[in-house]
Design a protein around this motif. Structure first.
Motif, PDB file in Angstrom:
ATOM      1  N   ILE A 175      69.076 -44.818  43.230  1.00  0.00           N
ATOM      2  CA  ILE A 175      69.223 -43.879  42.118  1.00  0.00           C
ATOM      3  C   ILE A 175      70.186 -42.764  42.511  1.00  0.00           C
ATOM      4  CG2 ILE A 175      68.044 -42.045  40.840  1.00  0.00           C
ATOM      5  CD1 ILE A 175      67.577 -44.686  39.569  1.00  0.00           C
ATOM      6  N   GLU A 176      70.087 -42.277  43.732  1.00  0.00           N
ATOM      7  CA  GLU A 176      71.010 -41.244  44.210  1.00  0.00           C
ATOM      8  C   GLU A 176      72.439 -41.771  44.229  1.00  0.00           C
ATOM      9  OE1 GLU A 176      69.752 -39.665  47.941  1.00  0.00           O
ATOM     10  OE2 GLU A 176      67.968 -38.689  47.095  1.00  0.00           O
ATOM     11  N   PHE A 177      72.604 -43.053  44.578  1.00  0.00           N
ATOM     12  CA  PHE A 177      73.939 -43.651  44.577  1.00  0.00           C
ATOM     13  C   PHE A 177      74.494 -43.684  43.157  1.00  0.00           C
ATOM     14  CE2 PHE A 177      77.024 -47.007  44.305  1.00  0.00           C
ATOM     15  CZ  PHE A 177      77.758 -46.887  45.470  1.00  0.00           C
TER      16      PHE A 177
ATOM     17  N   PRO B 237      78.873 -43.036  40.588  1.00  0.00           N
ATOM     18  CA  PRO B 237      78.837 -43.892  39.400  1.00  0.00           C
ATOM     19  C   PRO B 237      80.071 -44.766  39.246  1.00  0.00           C
ATOM     20  CG  PRO B 237      79.298 -41.627  38.784  1.00  0.00           C
ATOM     21  CD  PRO B 237      78.916 -41.606  40.226  1.00  0.00           C
ATOM     22  N   LEU B 238      81.238 -44.238  39.622  1.00  0.00           N
ATOM     23  CA  LEU B 238      82.464 -45.021  39.476  1.00  0.00           C
ATOM     24  C   LEU B 238      82.437 -46.253  40.368  1.00  0.00           C
ATOM     25  CD1 LEU B 238      85.236 -42.257  39.340  1.00  0.00           C
ATOM     26  CD2 LEU B 238      84.122 -43.439  37.449  1.00  0.00           C
ATOM     27  N   ALA B 239      81.949 -46.086  41.583  1.00  0.00           N
ATOM     28  CA  ALA B 239      81.882 -47.209  42.519  1.00  0.00           C
ATOM     29  C   ALA B 239      80.980 -48.310  41.967  1.00  0.00           C
ATOM     30  CB  ALA B 239      81.363 -46.734  43.872  1.00  0.00           C
ATOM     31  N   SER B 240      79.862 -47.911  41.391  1.00  0.00           N
ATOM     32  CA  SER B 240      78.941 -48.893  40.807  1.00  0.00           C
ATOM     33  C   SER B 240      79.603 -49.646  39.665  1.00  0.00           C
ATOM     34  CB  SER B 240      77.677 -48.176  40.316  1.00  0.00           C
ATOM     35  OG  SER B 240      76.759 -49.115  39.785  1.00  0.00           O
ATOM     36  N   ARG B 241      80.359 -48.938  38.842  1.00  0.00           N
ATOM     37  CA  ARG B 241      81.014 -49.576  37.694  1.00  0.00           C
ATOM     38  C   ARG B 241      82.115 -50.533  38.146  1.00  0.00           C
ATOM     39  NH1 ARG B 241      81.567 -43.815  34.740  1.00  0.00           N
ATOM     40  NH2 ARG B 241      79.332 -43.360  34.732  1.00  0.00           N
ATOM     41  N   ILE B 242      82.801 -50.188  39.223  1.00  0.00           N
ATOM     42  CA  ILE B 242      83.834 -51.084  39.755  1.00  0.00           C
ATOM     43  C   ILE B 242      83.205 -52.397  40.193  1.00  0.00           C
ATOM     44  CG2 ILE B 242      85.472 -51.439  41.646  1.00  0.00           C
ATOM     45  CD1 ILE B 242      85.933 -48.361  41.564  1.00  0.00           C
TER      46      ILE B 242
ATOM     47  N   LEU C 132      65.140 -54.574  41.368  1.00  0.00           N
ATOM     48  CA  LEU C 132      65.516 -53.372  42.113  1.00  0.00           C
ATOM     49  C   LEU C 132      66.986 -53.045  41.896  1.00  0.00           C
ATOM     50  CD1 LEU C 132      63.687 -54.102  45.507  1.00  0.00           C
ATOM     51  CD2 LEU C 132      62.992 -52.437  43.778  1.00  0.00           C
ATOM     52  N   TRP C 133      67.825 -54.065  41.954  1.00  0.00           N
ATOM     53  CA  TRP C 133      69.258 -53.859  41.764  1.00  0.00           C
ATOM     54  C   TRP C 133      69.568 -53.362  40.346  1.00  0.00           C
ATOM     55  CZ3 TRP C 133      71.151 -59.192  44.071  1.00  0.00           C
ATOM     56  CH2 TRP C 133      71.072 -59.130  45.469  1.00  0.00           C
ATOM     57  N   SER C 134      69.107 -54.121  39.373  1.00  0.00           N
ATOM     58  CA  SER C 134      69.507 -53.840  37.987  1.00  0.00           C
ATOM     59  C   SER C 134      68.948 -52.522  37.467  1.00  0.00           C
ATOM     60  CB  SER C 134      69.077 -54.985  37.072  1.00  0.00           C
ATOM     61  OG  SER C 134      67.673 -55.149  37.095  1.00  0.00           O
ATOM     62  N   SER C 135      67.694 -52.225  37.760  1.00  0.00           N
ATOM     63  CA  SER C 135      67.077 -51.019  37.208  1.00  0.00           C
ATOM     64  C   SER C 135      67.733 -49.754  37.726  1.00  0.00           C
ATOM     65  CB  SER C 135      65.574 -51.001  37.523  1.00  0.00           C
ATOM     66  OG  SER C 135      65.341 -50.997  38.921  1.00  0.00           O
ATOM     67  N   THR C 136      68.156 -49.759  38.986  1.00  0.00           N
ATOM     68  CA  THR C 136      68.772 -48.561  39.559  1.00  0.00           C
ATOM     69  C   THR C 136      70.241 -48.432  39.172  1.00  0.00           C
ATOM     70  OG1 THR C 136      69.101 -49.835  41.610  1.00  0.00           O
ATOM     71  CG2 THR C 136      67.196 -48.372  41.526  1.00  0.00           C
ATOM     72  N   GLN C 137      70.949 -49.547  39.142  1.00  0.00           N
ATOM     73  CA  GLN C 137      72.373 -49.496  38.795  1.00  0.00           C
ATOM     74  C   GLN C 137      72.606 -49.201  37.316  1.00  0.00           C
ATOM     75  OE1 GLN C 137      72.762 -52.811  42.121  1.00  0.00           O
ATOM     76  NE2 GLN C 137      74.270 -53.111  40.514  1.00  0.00           N
ATOM     77  N   HIS C 138      71.590 -49.409  36.511  1.00  0.00           N
ATOM     78  CA  HIS C 138      71.704 -49.140  35.074  1.00  0.00           C
ATOM     79  C   HIS C 138      72.103 -47.681  34.827  1.00  0.00           C
ATOM     80  CE1 HIS C 138      70.691 -49.805  30.807  1.00  0.00           C
ATOM     81  NE2 HIS C 138      70.255 -48.558  30.821  1.00  0.00           N
ATOM     82  N   TYR C 139      71.643 -46.783  35.668  1.00  0.00           N
ATOM     83  CA  TYR C 139      71.903 -45.360  35.455  1.00  0.00           C
ATOM     84  C   TYR C 139      73.349 -44.971  35.758  1.00  0.00           C
ATOM     85  CZ  TYR C 139      66.985 -44.806  34.586  1.00  0.00           C
ATOM     86  OH  TYR C 139      65.742 -44.921  34.024  1.00  0.00           O
ATOM     87  N   ALA C 140      74.084 -45.868  36.385  1.00  0.00           N
ATOM     88  CA  ALA C 140      75.521 -45.644  36.583  1.00  0.00           C
ATOM     89  C   ALA C 140      76.328 -46.467  35.594  1.00  0.00           C
ATOM     90  CB  ALA C 140      75.923 -46.005  38.013  1.00  0.00           C
ATOM     91  N   ASP C 141      76.014 -47.750  35.508  1.00  0.00           N
ATOM     92  CA  ASP C 141      76.819 -48.665  34.704  1.00  0.00           C
ATOM     93  C   ASP C 141      76.661 -48.432  33.197  1.00  0.00           C
ATOM     94  OD1 ASP C 141      77.348 -49.677  37.190  1.00  0.00           O
ATOM     95  OD2 ASP C 141      76.039 -51.416  36.985  1.00  0.00           O
ATOM     96  N   PHE C 142      75.486 -47.973  32.780  1.00  0.00           N
ATOM     97  CA  PHE C 142      75.218 -47.759  31.354  1.00  0.00           C
ATOM     98  C   PHE C 142      74.855 -46.301  31.072  1.00  0.00           C
ATOM     99  CE2 PHE C 142      74.619 -52.244  32.105  1.00  0.00           C
ATOM    100  CZ  PHE C 142      75.236 -52.834  31.019  1.00  0.00           C
ATOM    101  N   LYS C 143      75.477 -45.429  31.823  1.00  0.00           N
ATOM    102  CA  LYS C 143      75.183 -44.003  31.687  1.00  0.00           C
ATOM    103  C   LYS C 143      75.471 -43.495  30.279  1.00  0.00           C
ATOM    104  CE  LYS C 143      76.383 -39.505  33.682  1.00  0.00           C
ATOM    105  NZ  LYS C 143      77.212 -38.815  34.692  1.00  0.00           N
TER     106      LYS C 143
END
Length: 216
Positions: free
Chosen positions: A104-106, A111-116, A169-180
């Protein structure tokens, strides 16, 4: 699990200046790749963003692909590092809580890194074939086996499918960057606050630990 980008980097002696410049270049590259993708990104524009001569970019990275892989490598190292170190002797409550918090902190800090990474995967991972072919399945199965051992030890509910727990674990946390944008729109906000991310981490931790049959 680490993405090998050594063959795409220009081999130069390590040092404080090199490390500082590489960090500066990778940060600028994140912005460029997030905005225009791999094909649309320009080394010239990355140099402008980093406020460095274009020649300096090529001094550290052989080409655009090398720089792109370096960006992806940083993302993967930050994501997988904590997960790679977990063992069957660890307490799953500690491991999963810590991992969720860090992911979540990541999403908050990078956020840009996650979207890339998400964009790369959605497009079929054309630049990550080496990563997914070089021990990736072995690494993933190692994580699955640790969770299965936790189940054998009675630390996690046996009904849980370890593979799908990892995907969750992957999808739920990355959602906050990719679908912000979707989240801020739903909350009628222009941006998410530290409290929002803390609430997300706490909620996910509670749901996942309880769903896994873990108390505490």
């Amino acid at each position: 699990m680490t993405l090998n980008v050594a063959s795409h980097r220009n081999e130069k002696p390590a040092g404080d200046i090199r490390q500082r410049n590489e960090k500066l270049i990778i940060a600028a590259a994140e912005q460029e790749f997030a905005s225009f993708g791999f094909k649309g990104a320009s080394m010239r524009e990355i140099a402008k963003r980093a406020d460095l001569p274009k020649a300096n970019i090529h001094y550290y990275f052989k080409n655009k692909l090398g720089l792109y892989l370096a960006v992806l490598s940083d993302i993967i190292d930050l994501w997988d590092g904590p997960f790679s170190r977990m063992t069957a002797a660890d307490d799953p409550a500690d491991v999963l809580s810590s991992y969720l918090q860090q992911k979540i902190e990541f999403s908050w800090q990078h956020p840009l890194a996650s979207r890339i990474f998400a964009s790369e995967i959605i497009s079929g991972g054309p630049n990550l074939e080496g990563y997914f072919n070089e021990g990736y399945v072995e690494w993933f199965n190692g994580r699955v086996n640790v969770i299965r051992e936790w189940q054998t030890q009675g630390k996690i509910d046996s009904a849980i499918a370890p593979e799908h727990l990892i995907f969750l674990l992957w999808s739920s946390t990355q959602h906050y960057a990719d679908f912000k944008f979707q989240i801020t729109s739903a909350l009628s906000k222009t941006d998410l606050s530290e409290q929002d991310y803390s609430a997300a981490a706490a909620t996910l931790t509670h749901i996942i630990l309880k769903g896994c049959g873990i108390r505490g």
